[in-house]
Design a protein around this motif. Structure first.
Motif, short mmCIF file in Angstrom:
data_model
loop_
_atom_site.label_atom_id
_atom_site.label_comp_id
_atom_site.label_asym_id
_atom_site.label_seq_id
_atom_site.Cartn_x
_atom_site.Cartn_y
_atom_site.Cartn_z
N SER A 214 41.99 27.02 69.82
CA SER A 214 40.93 28.03 69.94
C SER A 214 40.17 28.24 68.64
N SER A 215 40.50 27.49 67.58
CA SER A 215 39.78 27.67 66.31
C SER A 215 38.48 26.88 66.33
N VAL A 216 37.57 27.25 65.44
CA VAL A 216 36.25 26.63 65.41
C VAL A 216 35.97 25.96 64.06
N ILE A 217 36.09 26.72 63.00
CA ILE A 217 35.67 26.25 61.69
C ILE A 217 36.45 25.05 61.17
N PRO A 218 37.80 25.02 61.28
CA PRO A 218 38.53 23.88 60.72
C PRO A 218 38.06 22.52 61.23
N ILE A 219 37.88 22.37 62.52
CA ILE A 219 37.49 21.07 63.06
C ILE A 219 36.04 20.74 62.69
N LEU A 220 35.17 21.75 62.62
CA LEU A 220 33.78 21.49 62.23
C LEU A 220 33.72 20.99 60.79
N ILE A 221 34.49 21.60 59.91
CA ILE A 221 34.54 21.13 58.53
C ILE A 221 35.08 19.70 58.47
N MET A 222 36.11 19.45 59.28
CA MET A 222 36.76 18.15 59.26
C MET A 222 35.81 17.06 59.74
N VAL A 223 35.06 17.32 60.79
CA VAL A 223 34.13 16.30 61.30
C VAL A 223 33.02 16.04 60.29
N TRP A 224 32.58 17.11 59.62
CA TRP A 224 31.57 16.95 58.57
C TRP A 224 32.10 16.01 57.47
N LEU A 225 33.35 16.20 57.07
CA LEU A 225 33.95 15.34 56.05
C LEU A 225 34.10 13.90 56.56
N MET A 226 34.38 13.76 57.86
CA MET A 226 34.55 12.42 58.43
C MET A 226 33.27 11.59 58.31
N LYS A 227 32.14 12.26 58.27
CA LYS A 227 30.88 11.54 58.08
C LYS A 227 30.93 10.73 56.79
#
Length: 627
Positions: A214-227
C-alpha cells in the motif's frame, strides 16, 4: 485557413526558437520539447485559430490540431529551421522552471491516474462490506465476507506493483523489471521476516524491516533510480551477453537498493514524523491535532500513516486514541466532501464520474486513495481546501480532546467508534467534526474552484438523446455504420488514458483494446493519410465520415517499427480490406498502451455519434453509428 499566421502565433506563444528544443508531429498534434514550459500561456495558445487544445505529457508540450497538423508543421519548420528529427541548434535545455510541488504532484497524478478504476473498485467493495453486515445480509465471520475482503484489499495491497508499471512507462524503464522490484518489496517471505521482527542482513548489509504494501513513495523513487541503473548497465554490459546479463544485474542492484537504502527512507521519515507529532502532542495537544489533520492526505500519500500503527491499533485494545483516528476522521470526510464538490462543479463527464465514486468511497468507507490521487491532488485546489478544513476541525478536536475507542477506518458509517461509555459529549464532538469538515471543505472547494479543461461541445445537436433516437427510428436521418477495424474489447473514449482522446478534443468515438494486430477498413472509402510512423491512419468514407484510427497511445515514438503497412494514401478501400498490421507484443514490450481510439474527426458535421452496445467486437461488428 491561414496556416502561416496560425503557425507564427504558435511559434511566438511557445517562446520562439530560443525556447524550442525540438519539434515533431504525429497524426493530430504538434509535439514540442521546450526549455521552459511554464512561460507558455495555455489559454492564449488555445485561442489561436486551428488549435483544438493543449496537453502536457511525457516531457512534451503538445498542441492538438487535428488532421491539418502537417500544414502547421511545414510552416513552423520554416521559422525554426528544424532538422529531420525535429531538433534545433539550440543549446542544451536548462532545468525546467516549474514549481517543485506542481511537478511532483503532476508526476504522482500521471502514475496514479491509470490506477484509479482499480482503487475505486476496491473502495466500493469496502463500502459494501460495511453496509451488508449492518443490514444483516452478510456475516463478518463467513467465507463470503473473507473473500470479498480480499477483493477490496487487493488493489491497495498490491499498489506498489501497479505503480511500478505506470512509473516504468513514465521513466521509460523496462516495465517487467520494475514490477519485479516491487514484487520483491512485498514478497510473502520478506513480509514474514518483517512480521517475525528479527534482525535481517543481506550480504552483511542491514535490511530495514518495513511493510511496503500500500506504499507509494518507495517504489516511485526506486523506479526513478532504475532509469539510471539501466543506462549504467547498458554501458558496461557486453552486447553479446546483454540479453542475459542486463536483467540479472538490474534486478540484483535495484533489489538491493530497494531493501537496504530506498525503501527504509520512507520508514525512517515516518518514524521521525511520528516522534515529532507525539512530542508536540505531549506538550501541546491542541497544536498536534490540527497539524495531523491538515497533513494527513500527504501522510497517506507517502504511506507514512503506517508509522503510526502502534498508536491507532491500540484503539482496538480499548485504549483510546486521541490523535491518529480523530485526525483521519476529519481528513477522510474532507477528501469525500472535496470530491463531491468537484463532481458538482466539473463540466467533464468523466471527471464527474470519478469524483462521485471517489466521494462515496471516502465518505462511507474511509478509503481516500481514489479521492486523493484521482481528484484532489490532481486539481490541487481541492487538496488545499481539505487541508485547511483539517487544520480548522483539528484545532477543535485538540481542544475537546476527541477520542476513538475502537479501531476502524473513520467514515460516516464507522462513526460509532467515537462512542465512549459515560462520555456522551465525545460522540457529539465527533458528529460536529464530521459535519464541520464536510461543510467547510465543500464550501472552500466550491470557492477555490478547479482548473479543469472544459469538455468540448461536440455534436450539440445530439445532446438530447431522446430526440436523436426518435429521428433515427423515423428514418429522417441518414446513418453511416462504422465497423470495428479490429477484434477486441470496446471501451468508452472517456476511459482512454490520454486527455486528448478522453476529452474528445478531436471528435467523438470509441476505443478498442485489440486482441490481435490486424487493422481492417471500417467502411468503404478513401485512405486520406497514413502517417510516416504508420501508427495512425486517416480515412474518409464514401458518405463523408472522416475517421482517425490511432493504434496505441504515444506509439509515434516507436517510429513505425512494430507496424506493417498494406495500403497507400489516396487508395480506395472496401470494408474489411486489410489496412495495417501491428505487433502488439512489441508495442507492449516497449511500454506503450495498445488501446486504439476510433475518432470521427468531423463530428460537428453530424447530429450524433453513437457507439455500439456490444462490449466485444470483431471486424464484422458495427462499432459506431454516425447519424
Amino acid at each position: 485557413m491561414d496556416y502561416a499566421a496560425s503557425a507564427q502565433a504558435i511559434y511566438d506563444a511557445v517562446g520562439t526558437k530560443s525556447n524550442i528544443v525540438s519539434l515533431i508531429h504525429c497524426m493530430t498534434r504538434l509535439r514540442f520539447q521546450l526549455h521552459d514550459e511554464s512561460i507558455v500561456d495555455d489559454a492564449k495558445v488555445k485561442q489561436i485559430p486551428g488549435v483544438v487544445g493543449v496537453n502536457h505529457q511525457s516531457g512534451q508540450y503538445q498542441i492538438i490540431i487535428g488532421n491539418d497538423v502537417a500544414n502547421y508543421y511545414d510552416e513552423l519548420a520554416k521559422m525554426g529551421d528544424f532538422t529531420d528529427d525535429g531538433s534545433t541548434a539550440a543549446a542544451e535545455a536548462p532545468q525546467q522552471k516549474v514549481n517543485l510541488f506542481s511537478r511532483f504532484a503532476s508526476f504522482i497524478s500521471s502514475c496514479m491516474s491509470p490506477l484509479i478504476p482499480a482503487l475505486i473498485g476496491g473502495g466500493m467493495i469496502k463500502v459494501i462490506l460495511i453496509l451488508l453486515p449492518l443490514l444483516g445480509w452478510l456475516s463478518t465471520k463467513g467465507q463470503t465476507y473473507a473473500i470479498l475482503n480480499i477483493f477490496g484489499d487487493a488493489p491497495f495491497y498490491f499498489l506498489p506493483i501497479m505503480l511500478a508499471y505506470t512509473a516504468a512507462n513514465y521513466f521509460k524503464v523496462t516495465p517487467m523489471l520494475a514490477v519485479t522490484i516491487a514484487a520483491i518489496m512485498i514478497h510473502p517471505n520478506f513480509t514474514a521476516m518483517v512480521t517475525a521482527g528479527k534482525s535481517v542482513h543481506f550480504m552483511g548489509l542491514p535490511v530495514t524491516l518495513a511493510n511496503y504494501s500500500s506504499s507509494v513513495i518507495p517504489i516511485l523513487i526506486m523506479v526513478w533510480l532504475m532509469k539510471y541503473i539501466e543506462k549504467g548497465i547498458d554501458k558496461i554490459c557486453p552486447t553479446s551477453i546483454k540479453s542475459i546479463l542486463k536483467p540479472l544485474l538490474v534486478i540484483f542492484v535495484s533489489g538491493t537498493l530497494a531493501l537496504v537504502i530506498v525503501g527504509p527512507l520512507g520508514t525512517y521519515a515516518g518514524d521521525l514524523l511520528s516522534a515529532i507529532i507525539l512530542f508536540v502532542q505531549a506538550r501541546a495537544s491542541w497544536l498536534a491535532m490540527p497539524l495531523m489533520a491538515a497533513f494527513m492526505p500527504l501522510i497517506v500519500m507517502t504511506g507514512m500513516h503506517w508509522a503510526f500503527s502502534p498508536i491507532f491499533l491500540a484503539a482496538s485494545l480499548a485504549h483510546p486514541d486521541s490523535l491518529i483516528l480523530p485526525a483521519m476522521l476529519a481528513a477522510n470526510i474532507a477528501q469525500g466532501a472535496a470530491s463531491l464538490a468537484v463532481m458538482f462543479k466539473a463540466k467533464n463527464k468523466n471527471t464527474k464520474q470519478i469524483a462521485g465514486a471517489a466521494s462515496i468511497s471516502a465518505l462511507l468507507a474511509g478509503v481516500t486513495e481514489p479521492a486523493l490521487y484521482g481528484v484532489t491532488l490532481k486539481y490541487k485546489k481541492p487538496l488545499y481546501a481539505a487541508m485547511i478544513s483539517g487544520a480548522i476541525t483539528g484545532l477543535f478536536m485538540g481542544i475537546v480532546n476527541l477520542k476513538s475507542v475502537a479501531f476502524a477506518v473513520p467514515s460516516v458509517i464507522s462513526i460509532p467508534q467515537f462512542i465512549v461509555k459515560g462520555q456522551n459529549a465525545n460522540f457529539i464532538d465527533a458528529l460536529i467534526v464530521l459535519i464541520a469538515s464536510f461543510v467547510i471543505t465543500f464550501v472552500l472547494t466550491w470557492i477555490f474552484g478547479i482548473d479543469e479543461e472544459p469538455e468540448p461541445a461536440l455534436a450539440t445537436a445530439g445532446a438530447t438523446t431522446t430526440a436523436v433516437n426518435e429521428e433515427v427510428a423515423s428514418g429522417s436521418q441518414a446513418t453511416t455504420k462504422i465497423y470495428s477495424p479490429m477484434a477486441g474489447e470496446v471501451i468508452n473514449l472517456e476511459s482512454v488514458a490520454d486527455d486528448t482522446f478522453a476529452q474528445k478534443m478531436l471528435g467523438d468515438g470509441v476505443a478498442i483494446i485489440p486482441q490481435d494486430g490486424k487493422i481492417y477498413a471500417p467502411f468503404s472509402g478513401t485512405v486520406v493519410t497514413v502517417f510516416p510512423t504508420k501508427h495512425a491512419i486517416g480515412l474518409k468514407s464514401d458518405s463523408g465520415v472522416e475517421l482517425l484510427i490511432h493504434c496505441g497511445l504515444d506509439t509515434v515514438n516507436l517510429k513505425g517499427a512494430p507496424f506493417t503497412q498494406h495500403v497507400q494514401t489516396d487508395q480506395h478501400v472496401k470494408q474489411g480490406d486489410l489496412l495495417m498490421e501491428a505487433d502488439l507484443a512489441a508495442i507492449k514490450q516497449a511500454g506503450y498502451d495498445i488501446t486504439t481510439p476510433l475518432v470521427v474527426t468531423n463530428t460537428k458535421e453530424f447530429v450524433a455519434v453513437e457507439s455500439t452496445d456490444k462490449t466485444v467486437v470483431s471486424k464484422d461488428d458495427v462499432a459506431l453509428y454516425v447519424i
